[in-house]
Write an enzyme that holds these catalytic residues in place. Structure first.
Site, short mmCIF file in Angstrom:
data_model
loop_
_atom_site.label_atom_id
_atom_site.label_comp_id
_atom_site.label_asym_id
_atom_site.label_seq_id
_atom_site.Cartn_x
_atom_site.Cartn_y
_atom_site.Cartn_z
N SER A 13 39.82 44.28 37.12
CA SER A 13 38.63 43.74 37.75
C SER A 13 38.07 42.54 36.99
O SER A 13 37.27 41.80 37.54
CB SER A 13 37.56 44.81 37.93
OG SER A 13 37.63 45.80 36.96
N HIS A 29 43.06 43.53 43.88
CA HIS A 29 41.82 44.16 43.41
C HIS A 29 41.22 45.06 44.48
O HIS A 29 40.69 44.58 45.48
CB HIS A 29 40.84 43.05 43.00
CG HIS A 29 39.57 43.56 42.40
ND1 HIS A 29 38.39 42.89 42.47
CD2 HIS A 29 39.31 44.70 41.70
CE1 HIS A 29 37.44 43.57 41.85
NE2 HIS A 29 37.97 44.68 41.38
N GLU A 41 40.90 42.31 47.34
CA GLU A 41 41.01 40.90 46.98
C GLU A 41 42.43 40.68 46.47
O GLU A 41 42.86 41.36 45.54
CB GLU A 41 40.07 40.58 45.82
CG GLU A 41 38.66 40.22 46.21
CD GLU A 41 37.84 39.82 44.97
OE1 GLU A 41 37.52 38.63 44.85
OE2 GLU A 41 37.51 40.69 44.15
N ASN A 56 33.13 39.82 42.28
CA ASN A 56 32.32 40.02 41.07
C ASN A 56 31.68 38.71 40.60
O ASN A 56 30.61 38.72 40.00
CB ASN A 56 33.15 40.65 39.95
CG ASN A 56 33.33 42.13 40.19
OD1 ASN A 56 32.48 42.77 40.82
ND2 ASN A 56 34.43 42.70 39.72
N1 LIG Z 1 36.74 52.16 38.46
C1 LIG Z 1 36.41 51.13 39.20
O1 LIG Z 1 35.35 51.10 39.82
C2 LIG Z 1 37.37 49.99 39.33
C3 LIG Z 1 37.27 49.14 40.45
C4 LIG Z 1 38.20 48.11 40.59
C5 LIG Z 1 39.17 47.93 39.64
N2 LIG Z 1 39.21 48.74 38.55
C6 LIG Z 1 40.27 48.52 37.56
O2 LIG Z 1 41.29 49.47 37.76
C7 LIG Z 1 41.93 49.77 36.53
C8 LIG Z 1 41.89 51.25 36.25
O3 LIG Z 1 40.56 51.69 36.26
P1 LIG Z 1 40.16 53.21 36.41
O4 LIG Z 1 38.70 53.23 36.66
O5 LIG Z 1 41.07 53.88 37.36
O6 LIG Z 1 40.44 53.73 34.93
P2 LIG Z 1 40.73 55.22 34.43
O7 LIG Z 1 40.35 55.23 33.01
O8 LIG Z 1 40.13 56.21 35.36
O9 LIG Z 1 42.30 55.36 34.54
C9 LIG Z 1 43.21 54.68 33.75
C10 LIG Z 1 44.48 55.51 33.71
O10 LIG Z 1 45.48 54.72 33.09
C11 LIG Z 1 46.27 55.60 32.32
N3 LIG Z 1 47.04 54.81 31.34
C12 LIG Z 1 46.64 54.27 30.18
N4 LIG Z 1 47.66 53.61 29.61
C13 LIG Z 1 48.73 53.74 30.43
C14 LIG Z 1 50.07 53.29 30.39
N5 LIG Z 1 50.52 52.59 29.37
N6 LIG Z 1 50.87 53.60 31.44
C15 LIG Z 1 50.43 54.31 32.47
N7 LIG Z 1 49.17 54.78 32.54
C16 LIG Z 1 48.33 54.50 31.55
C17 LIG Z 1 45.27 56.56 31.71
O11 LIG Z 1 45.91 57.75 31.27
C18 LIG Z 1 44.36 56.79 32.88
O12 LIG Z 1 44.79 57.88 33.67
C19 LIG Z 1 41.19 48.94 35.49
O13 LIG Z 1 41.88 47.75 35.30
C20 LIG Z 1 39.85 48.69 36.14
O14 LIG Z 1 39.22 47.52 35.67
C21 LIG Z 1 38.35 49.78 38.39
#
Ligand SMILES: NC(=O)c1ccc[n+]([C@@H]2O[C@H](COP(=O)([O-])OP(=O)(O)OC[C@H]3O[C@@H](n4cnc5c(N)ncnc54)[C@H](O)[C@@H]3O)[C@@H](O)[C@H]2O)c1
Length: 716
Positions: free
Chosen positions: A429, A450, A462, A500
């Site tokens: 993000s 995104h 996006e 954003n």
């Molecule tokens: N949460 C939101 O609102 C949101 C919205 C849009 C985008 N994002 C983006 O999405 C991505 C994930 O966010 P999230 O909220 O799901 O995070 P999260 O912390 O819930 O999940 C991340 C996952 O990645 C796993 N992980 C870590 N290292 C890894 C690897 N090397 N290989 C495979 N898996 C691995 C972790 O075990 C975890 O399960 C981020 O880049 C975040 O910026 C989040």
């Protein structure tokens, strides 16, 4: 052949029955001006034909008639009342001509018969549908009411209560539901449609069906006992106000029209409909909602075009089984693309699968799915800790933790494991797509994808084009997002991408107000009730998470130091430092708990007032206009900058991004529609009043130029 035009053909069948076929050149039949004129001429030709005993309406397409041609609306509605009234009267004459033919008439309906299509079938005496039919009057969703007699004929055919529900919700109905209320007379298999319609028409011709009295019923006042009428309309008004709210006047206008016209015969009732239509067609809400419909068509059209250039995506993979990864896996699987979900931790995989099961179980409870379908979706998700399963994926979506180094490592790793031509996308993000692309040997196969949280609910994706992303990569990711049931919008890489980037200036406006002593709950109230956002900024920050917000704000400040760089501590810092992260730890601007029925509850928390008071001093009052101006001007100007810099391609896509990604109030149509409605010069004058608040309030030179030239962002 009795009549022929590019849109309508009429032929004579056995038994002196005329068969009128709507068959336009495009993929669907719609009521544009040409079709209306053609229908008028066809009916004249039919009237002149000797010996005819009945008329059947059919369609040469998969759908009957999808509705009026909405692309004609904005131009038409901008005309004088007299011109618009003339259009309504002329169109209604055609429908009346159909209704008044000297013999029985029937519609044979397949696929959509919506809006003008539904009004056409209501003008015939009988209606037979096949199992593919979908019937309804969706006009109130566009901020108007049916204008071709829908508010007059439908209540007379299916009763006031049913018609009020159909028209105020605008939902289309399946044939069984339409049959139950008497909107149609029979449902048959698609292959039996015309035979069944001819049979029923012959029965009417032979007077086995009393078509005359059915017709008379449609031409007469609504027969409702007085008390019942009062109850129907009062209940409908209460319900409509609750559901539609004050910002959406069309459903309530529809109830009024039906009530006012209840005691009138057809022609007088139609006059009442015309007058209400004229008023609504001129409202800003109608312009905004019609604009959204047209923008949505444009965005869908772009996705369709992209799918022609796209590489087929038959199987996918997602890296990370967290909130987003789990959501992406569920969405892909449930829309038919099998997906491998890879994580580094077994509990994370279990959590991801658990989330998917929860969503599916909820759907079964609501009657929207079955255990078999649930099993099929879950079978489409392969959870793994091992890269080997990612090998056959056509596309890999990276959704691991938001950390540049972790993402760089993961992207480089995954490139080693996927096929030569697989596409790789990141759901980051805040991290630059161009920066992440540096970890790949083939950056042309990479772009941003995104999603918004929660993935299954939020319609926007996006798609972020990096400087090296190939057009094929972009087209394939767009096509995959569309296949997942999402609305993809392509933007160019920059800090915050599009959504954003325009959201954080709005938060900055909010923080500025708090720093000057405003009450966050008062701001939320104005932004929700007056402006129409689903959540005010404080509540939204609590939902997004103040830790996430704090981090993203720093990225934006670094990306655009002139405008978004910070001079001191703001409200987001105060909450973050006090570890009030929002809903996730039950404390943010508000405090969160669970009520007795297990529903989440939000309350005022004196602690946050104390914290903010310690930093910013006494509370002060601000007017509604000040609150709206100080929060919205930064978002609006930043949106304009995104267009001027080519981050987003068109005002239409920007407005859809805001509506679908942030819940920008649909009745306002989006930022560009909002500026156009206000007038660019008026907006510039308003922003100039607040220019002393800093760079986020400075309009661009191009905006000033547009204002001076009396221009607008949309062309009517
Ligand atoms: N949460 C939101 O609102 C949101 C919205 C849009 C985008 N994002 C983006 O999405 C991505 C994930 O966010 P999230 O909220 O799901 O995070 P999260 O912390 O819930 O999940 C991340 C996952 O990645 C796993 N992980 C870590 N290292 C890894 C690897 N090397 N290989 C495979 N898996 C691995 C972790 O075990 C975890 O399960 C981020 O880049 C975040 O910026 C989040």
């Amino acid at each position: 052949m009795i009549y022929q035009s590019p849109t309508i053909q009429v032929e004579q069948l056995e038994d002196n029955i005329a068969r009128l076929c709507f068959n336009a050149a495009g993929s669907v039949n719609k009521f544009d001006r040409e079709t209306l004129t053609s229908l008028d001429a066809a009916l004249d030709a039919i009237k002149q034909q000797p010996n005819l005993k009945g008329l059947m309406l059919v369609s040469g397409k998969d759908a009957f008639i999808v509705g009026a041609d909405i692309t004609e609306f904005l131009g038409l509605f901008a005309q004088d009342d007299a011109v618009l009234l003339n259009w309504l009267e002329e169109a209604n004459k055609v429908f009346n001509k159909l209704e008044d033919l000297p013999f029985p008439t029937i519609s044979a309906i397949k696929g959509f018969a919506l809006g003008g299509g539904c009004e056409t079938i209501l003008a015939t005496d009988l209606r037979v549908a096949d199992t593919t039919a979908r019937i309804g009057l969706p006009e109130t969703k566009l901020g108007i009411i049916p204008g071709f007699g829908g508010t007059v004929r439908l209540p007379r055919v299916i009763g006031a209560d049913n018609a009020l529900e159909w028209i105020t919700t605008g939902k289309d109905q399946r044939p069984e539901a339409a049959l139950k209320v008497g909107a149609i007379d029979a449902v048959v298999a698609p292959e039996a449609l015309e035979t069944a319609a001819i049979q029923m028409l012959n029965d009417a011709i032979a007077e086995k069906i009393d078509w005359q009295s059915r017709r008379n019923h449609k031409l007469s006042p609504l027969t409702l006992p007085k008390l019942e009428a009062m109850m129907s309309f009062a209940t409908a008004k209460g319900m409509v106000f609750q559901v539609a709210g004050k910002h959406y006047p069309a459903p309530m206008a529809a109830v009024d029209v039906i009530e006012q016209a209840a005691g009138a015969k057809r022609d007088e009732a139609l006059q009442i409909e015309h007058q209400a239509f004229l008023k609504l067609a001129k409202t800003e809400v109608a312009q905004a909602l019609i604009g959204i419909f047209l923008n949505d068509q444009l965005v869908k059209g772009k996705a369709k075009k992209a799918s022609k250039q796209a590489k087929p995506v038959n199987s996918a993979a997602v890296l990370g089984a967290g909130i987003m990864g789990g959501g992406i896996a569920y969405q892909s699987a449930s829309k038919g693309t099998p997906i491998v979900m890879k994580d580094i931790a077994q509990p994370a995989l279990e959590l991801g699968l658990g989330e998917a099961s929860k969503l599916l179980t909820a759907q079964i409870k609501r009657g929207r799915s079955t255990p078999e379908k649930m099993a099929a979706v879950l079978n489409n998700i392969t959870a793994t800790l091992d890269y080997s399963a990612v090998k056959q994926a056509d596309i890999v979506v990276e959704a691991v933790v938001e950390h540049p180094k972790v993402k760089a490592t993961v992207l480089a790793e995954v490139e080693e494991h996927v096929s030569e031509d697989a596409i790789i996308a990141s759901n980051t993000s805040t991290i630059s797509i161009n920066l992440l692309a540096k970890s790949l040997k083939k950056p042309e196969r990479f772009c941003g994808m995104h999603f918004f949280n929660p993935v299954h609910k939020m319609p926007l994706v996006e798609v972020i084009r990096g400087e090296n992303s190939s057009e094929e990569t972009i087209a394939s990711v767009v096509a995959y997002a569309a296949k997942m049931g999402k609305t993809p919008i392509v933007v160019n890489d920059c800090p915050g991408f599009f959504v954003n980037r325009v959201l954080f200036p709005y938060f900055a406006g909010f923080s500025g107000l708090l720093a000057d002593g405003a009450d966050f709950a008062a701001i939320d109230k104005v932004m929700e009730k007056q402006f129409g956002w689903p959540m005010g900024p404080a509540y939204l920050l609590d939902v997004v998470g103040l830790d996430t917000g704090h981090h993203a704000q720093a990225v934006m400040a670094e990306g655009f130091p002139d405008r978004m760089g910070k001079t001191g501590k703001d409200a987001i810092d105060v909450m973050f430092e006090a570890q009030r992260f929002g809903q996730k730890n039950a404390k943010g601007f508000y405090q969160y708990s669970v009520d007795r029925r297990g529903k989440p509850k939000k309350d005022i928390d004196p602690v946050s007032y104390e914290l903010l008071g310690n930093t910013f001093g006494e509370l002060k009052e601000f007017t509604k206009d000040e609150i709206i101006a100080r929060t919205m001007i930064p978002m609006i100007i930043e949106t304009v900058r995104c267009l001027e810099e080519g981050i987003i391609a068109t005002p239409a896509e920007a407005d859809m991004g805001l509506v679908y990604g942030l819940g920008f109030p649909p009745f306002r149509g989006g930022v560009f529609r909002y500026i156009d409605t206000m007038g660019v010069a008026n907006f510039v004058a308003l922003a100039d009043k607040y220019a002393h608040l800093g760079g986020l309030y400075q309009v661009t030179d191009k905006m000033r130029e547009l204002a001076a030239n009396n221009g607008s962002y949309y062309q009517a």
